[in-house]
Design a protein around this motif. Structure first.
Motif, PDB file in Angstrom:
ATOM      1  N   ARG A   1       0.834  -1.198   0.000  1.00  0.00           N
ATOM      2  CA  ARG A   1       0.000   0.000   0.000  1.00  0.00           C
ATOM      3  C   ARG A   1       0.867   1.246   0.000  1.00  0.00           C
ATOM      4  NH1 ARG A   1      -2.633  -0.396   6.122  1.00  0.00           N
ATOM      5  NH2 ARG A   1      -0.733   0.166   7.293  1.00  0.00           N
ATOM      6  N   GLN A   2       0.268   2.305  -0.504  1.00  0.00           N
ATOM      7  CA  GLN A   2       0.965   3.582  -0.536  1.00  0.00           C
ATOM      8  C   GLN A   2      -0.021   4.684  -0.197  1.00  0.00           C
ATOM      9  OE1 GLN A   2       3.121   4.384  -4.152  1.00  0.00           O
ATOM     10  NE2 GLN A   2       4.423   5.884  -3.113  1.00  0.00           N
ATOM     11  N   ALA A   3       0.266   5.360   0.898  1.00  0.00           N
ATOM     12  CA  ALA A   3      -0.545   6.492   1.322  1.00  0.00           C
ATOM     13  C   ALA A   3       0.027   7.762   0.706  1.00  0.00           C
ATOM     14  CB  ALA A   3      -0.563   6.580   2.834  1.00  0.00           C
ATOM     15  N   PRO A   4      -0.785   8.799   0.565  1.00  0.00           N
ATOM     16  CA  PRO A   4      -0.292  10.054  -0.014  1.00  0.00           C
ATOM     17  C   PRO A   4       0.925  10.579   0.744  1.00  0.00           C
ATOM     18  CG  PRO A   4      -2.675  10.094   0.166  1.00  0.00           C
ATOM     19  CD  PRO A   4      -2.220   8.856   0.882  1.00  0.00           C
ATOM     20  N   GLY A   5       1.971  10.885   0.016  1.00  0.00           N
ATOM     21  CA  GLY A   5       3.164  11.440   0.616  1.00  0.00           C
ATOM     22  C   GLY A   5       4.061  10.433   1.308  1.00  0.00           C
ATOM     23  N   LYS A   6       3.705   9.173   1.223  1.00  0.00           N
ATOM     24  CA  LYS A   6       4.510   8.141   1.881  1.00  0.00           C
ATOM     25  C   LYS A   6       5.027   7.129   0.869  1.00  0.00           C
ATOM     26  CE  LYS A   6       2.340   8.416   6.425  1.00  0.00           C
ATOM     27  NZ  LYS A   6       1.745   7.644   7.555  1.00  0.00           N
ATOM     28  N   GLU A   7       6.023   6.363   1.290  1.00  0.00           N
ATOM     29  CA  GLU A   7       6.569   5.337   0.419  1.00  0.00           C
ATOM     30  C   GLU A   7       5.654   4.104   0.413  1.00  0.00           C
ATOM     31  OE1 GLU A   7      11.330   6.375   0.912  1.00  0.00           O
ATOM     32  OE2 GLU A   7      10.537   4.467   1.627  1.00  0.00           O
ATOM     33  N   ARG A   8       5.766   3.338  -0.637  1.00  0.00           N
ATOM     34  CA  ARG A   8       5.007   2.095  -0.730  1.00  0.00           C
ATOM     35  C   ARG A   8       5.556   1.116   0.305  1.00  0.00           C
ATOM     36  NH1 ARG A   8       3.509  -0.167  -6.605  1.00  0.00           N
ATOM     37  NH2 ARG A   8       2.959   2.054  -6.673  1.00  0.00           N
TER      38      ARG A   8
ATOM     39  N   LYS B   1      -3.685   3.554  -1.269  1.00  0.00           N
ATOM     40  CA  LYS B   1      -3.949   2.764  -2.468  1.00  0.00           C
ATOM     41  C   LYS B   1      -3.263   1.419  -2.265  1.00  0.00           C
ATOM     42  CE  LYS B   1      -4.478   3.365  -7.385  1.00  0.00           C
ATOM     43  NZ  LYS B   1      -4.270   4.285  -8.533  1.00  0.00           N
ATOM     44  N   TYR B   2      -4.018   0.368  -2.450  1.00  0.00           N
ATOM     45  CA  TYR B   2      -3.516  -0.982  -2.228  1.00  0.00           C
ATOM     46  C   TYR B   2      -3.207  -1.641  -3.559  1.00  0.00           C
ATOM     47  CZ  TYR B   2      -4.633  -0.737   2.709  1.00  0.00           C
ATOM     48  OH  TYR B   2      -4.647  -0.396   4.048  1.00  0.00           O
ATOM     49  N   TYR B   3      -2.020  -2.212  -3.619  1.00  0.00           N
ATOM     50  CA  TYR B   3      -1.549  -2.840  -4.839  1.00  0.00           C
ATOM     51  C   TYR B   3      -1.320  -4.336  -4.621  1.00  0.00           C
ATOM     52  CZ  TYR B   3      -0.444   1.909  -6.348  1.00  0.00           C
ATOM     53  OH  TYR B   3      -0.516   3.235  -6.688  1.00  0.00           O
ATOM     54  N   CYS B   4      -1.733  -5.113  -5.593  1.00  0.00           N
ATOM     55  CA  CYS B   4      -1.418  -6.529  -5.628  1.00  0.00           C
ATOM     56  C   CYS B   4      -0.135  -6.697  -6.432  1.00  0.00           C
ATOM     57  CB  CYS B   4      -2.565  -7.276  -6.297  1.00  0.00           C
ATOM     58  SG  CYS B   4      -2.308  -9.042  -6.524  1.00  0.00           S
TER      59      CYS B   4
END
Length: 120
Positions: free
Chosen positions: A38-45, A93-96
């Motif tokens: 996951r990646q939040a705004p302004g943060k690393e994945r 945002k969550y990524y597979c």
């Protein structure tokens, strides 16, 4: 090539639940890692939960242990992430992803992501 398509994101209130799905197609095979990042705004994945599909071994980030569960339906080639007791800090945002090793750098294939928003 492996194609990954996420679904199941949305907006829920604090304490709620969501289940994310990731449909895999293409050259899928056993003995690899699949997982959720996951990646939040302004943060690393960041790595959230991953699974070695051959052994079933799993990893969970400390921040989600006891709340999130990763699972794989081999018959459907679909990876899931059950998320319970959601917190505002789970908004991202969550990524597979899939790859040879269960780490951010070990992933070779990525979906486009699905947005999860937790409101208080």
């Amino acid at each position: 090539q492996v194609q990954l398509v996420e679904s199941g994101g949305g907006s829920v209130q604090v304490g709620g639940s969501l289940r994310l799905s990731c449909a895999a197609s293409g050259n899928t095979y056993s003995g690899i890692c699949m997982g959720w990042f996951r990646q939040a705004p302004g943060k690393e994945r960041e790595e959230v939960a991953t699974m070695y599909t051959g052994s079933g071994g799993t990893y969970y980030a400390d921040s989600v242990k006891g709340r999130f569960t990763i699972s794989l339906d081999n018959a459907k080639n679909t990876l899931y992430l059950q998320m319970n007791t959601l917190k505002p800090e789970d908004t991202a945002k969550y990524y597979c992803a899939a790859g040879r090793f269960c780490s951010l750098r070990g992933m070779n294939y990525w979906g486009r992501g699905t947005l999860v928003t937790i409101s208080s």
